[in-house]
Design an enzyme around this catalytic site. Structure first.
Site, mmCIF file in Angstrom:
data_model
loop_
_atom_site.group_PDB
_atom_site.id
_atom_site.type_symbol
_atom_site.label_atom_id
_atom_site.label_comp_id
_atom_site.label_asym_id
_atom_site.label_seq_id
_atom_site.Cartn_x
_atom_site.Cartn_y
_atom_site.Cartn_z
ATOM 1 N N LYS A 80 -18.956 -7.820 -2.631
ATOM 2 C CA LYS A 80 -18.218 -6.851 -3.443
ATOM 3 C C LYS A 80 -17.816 -7.424 -4.798
ATOM 4 C CE LYS A 80 -17.589 -3.294 -0.512
ATOM 5 N NZ LYS A 80 -17.855 -1.876 -0.805
ATOM 6 N N ASP A 133 -10.910 -1.149 1.909
ATOM 7 C CA ASP A 133 -10.636 -1.787 3.190
ATOM 8 C C ASP A 133 -10.370 -3.273 2.996
ATOM 9 O OD1 ASP A 133 -10.979 0.271 5.303
ATOM 10 O OD2 ASP A 133 -12.962 0.463 4.423
#
Length: 402
Positions: A80, A133
């Site tokens: 990410k 998340d």
């Protein structure tokens, strides 16, 4: 050794991919190239490891098992880091340029200008927000700290304290809600609209496409590293689902590199959050209600990204769901590998593809369905390292006590 990988727990649906060129129109070669040029110039950039799990491949009766380990990426623990921070930089550049145009200021604003702090004052007045998340939010918080912007992160009730604290340590304001991931996405959008903030999401929706496109473009850096490390394409790639951004980016980049020789794409999701699996069944993007959170925190998504689905519906041939029960054994297998295979520290979401590949290789019917044989070369993306040591330790205890 493989007793914990119950092949009867895998659900499969195969589809005939649609004809189309979303792999070129949604994520063009130029978009990928622009992201690679910028990200590889960042301080601390270096390619992440590609491991050859030779003994595991032998045990599964396939030619090779490849594992791309994103744990070391920029010290943030996941792939990410390539997406959220890059999309943030693009938004900051565009907004600073807009502000300067309104003020009749001369001169262009480049990504390098923002990255090097030449417009630090302007950047400090801009707030970027997202729901997460854990890993996407960490990337955004890291990018905001680097580029001088304010950051607000919205997390759902099941996000661990360790992941929340990691984002706070990077300077983000973290807001935890009672609902699930999709509820945190809605709240982030609502509060951004009310306050003039900018959403940096890996999920697209009607009228909101450019930041998710840039997020996915950033992931292409990882694919470039994979391609550069191989002499031939794998036969199969097992890709985690989530909202679909990672999988779509990998699919698109592989097609652009390898054309018709691209690997067979197998999408893997938790059976508790199978929005892409249900979309494949329906033949169109579908949202599912998450009744119970999966241990694979980064994949706990009930609503697919429309942009990602447009690519996956044309590139993916197979969709699998797996249970939470195989996660800890897969993590343990990497920590205590077969023979001389390397020791790899992996998080809960990282092992979804590998676990599915193991079960698919061992189940006779699914092995045949997916076209796996002794000549197969399987690639799995280890999307994260140990991003929450406390969660990892608890899962390892489960295996030790089994």
């Amino acid at each position: 050794m493989f007793d914990c990988f119950d092949t009867s727990k895998v659900n499969h649906i195969g589809i005939t991919p649609r004809d189309g060129e979303a792999y070129l129109t949604v994520l063009s070669a130029k978009v990928f190239a622009d992201a690679a040029r910028e990200i590889t110039a960042w301080e601390g950039y270096e390619p992440t490891p590609m491991y050859h799990l030779t003994n595991l491949a032998s045990a599964l009766n396939v030619m090779e098992v490849l594992y791309k380990d994103e744990g070391p990426r920029f010290g943030l623990g996941s792939f990410k880091a390539l997406g959220g921070a890059y999309a943030a930089l693009k938004i900051l550049r565009d907004e600073i340029a807009r502000i300067r145009t309104l003020a009749n200021a001369s001169g262009d604003v480049t990504l390098e200008d923002v990255r090097e702090g030449r417009f630090a004052k302007e950047a400090s007045n801009i707030t970027l927000v997202s729901a997460t998340d854990g890993n996407h939010g960490r990337s955004l918080a890291w990018g905001c700290r680097r580029f001088g912007a304010s950051c607000r992160i919205y997390i759902h009730a099941e996000v661990s304290k360790g992941r929340a604290d990691a984002m706070r340590e990077l300077g983000a304001t973290v807001i935890q809600i009672e609902g699930d991931y999709d509820a945190s996405v809605r709240l982030a959008r609502l509060e951004a609209e009310k306050n003039g903030w900018f959403v940096v999401s890996d999920t697209s929706w009607e009228g909101y496409t450019e930041p998710p496109r840039q997020v996915m473009a950033g992931y292409g850096v990882m694919v470039g590293e994979i391609v550069d490390s191989l002499v031939a394409p794998p036969t199969h790639v097992f890709l985690q689902g989530g909202v679909g951004g990672l999988a779509a980016s990998v699919c698109a980049a592989f097609r652009q590199y390898w054309g018709d020789n691209s690997p067979r794409v197998v999408i893997v999701e938790p059976d508790r959050a199978a929005c892409l699996f249900e979309s494949a069944k329906a033949g169109e993007a579908r949202t599912v209600k998450i009744e119970r959170e999966t241990v694979m925190a980064g994949l706990s998504c009930g609503e697919p990204s429309n942009m990602a689905w447009s690519i996956l519906s044309e590139e993916a041939q197979d969709f699998l769901t797996i249970s939470d029960q195989v996660v800890a054994p897969a993590m343990h297998l990497l920590m205590s590998p077969i023979g001389s295979d390397p020791v790899i520290e992996a998080g809960e979401s990282a092992v979804a593809g590998l676990a599915a590949a193991i079960m698919s290789s061992r189940g006779e019917e699914l092995r045949d369905t997916l076209g796996l044989d002794r000549n197969s070369v399987i690639l799995a993306i280890g999307s994260e390292g140990i991003t929450d040591p406390a969660v990892h330790a608890e899962l390892m205890k489960e295996v030790d006590h089994a």
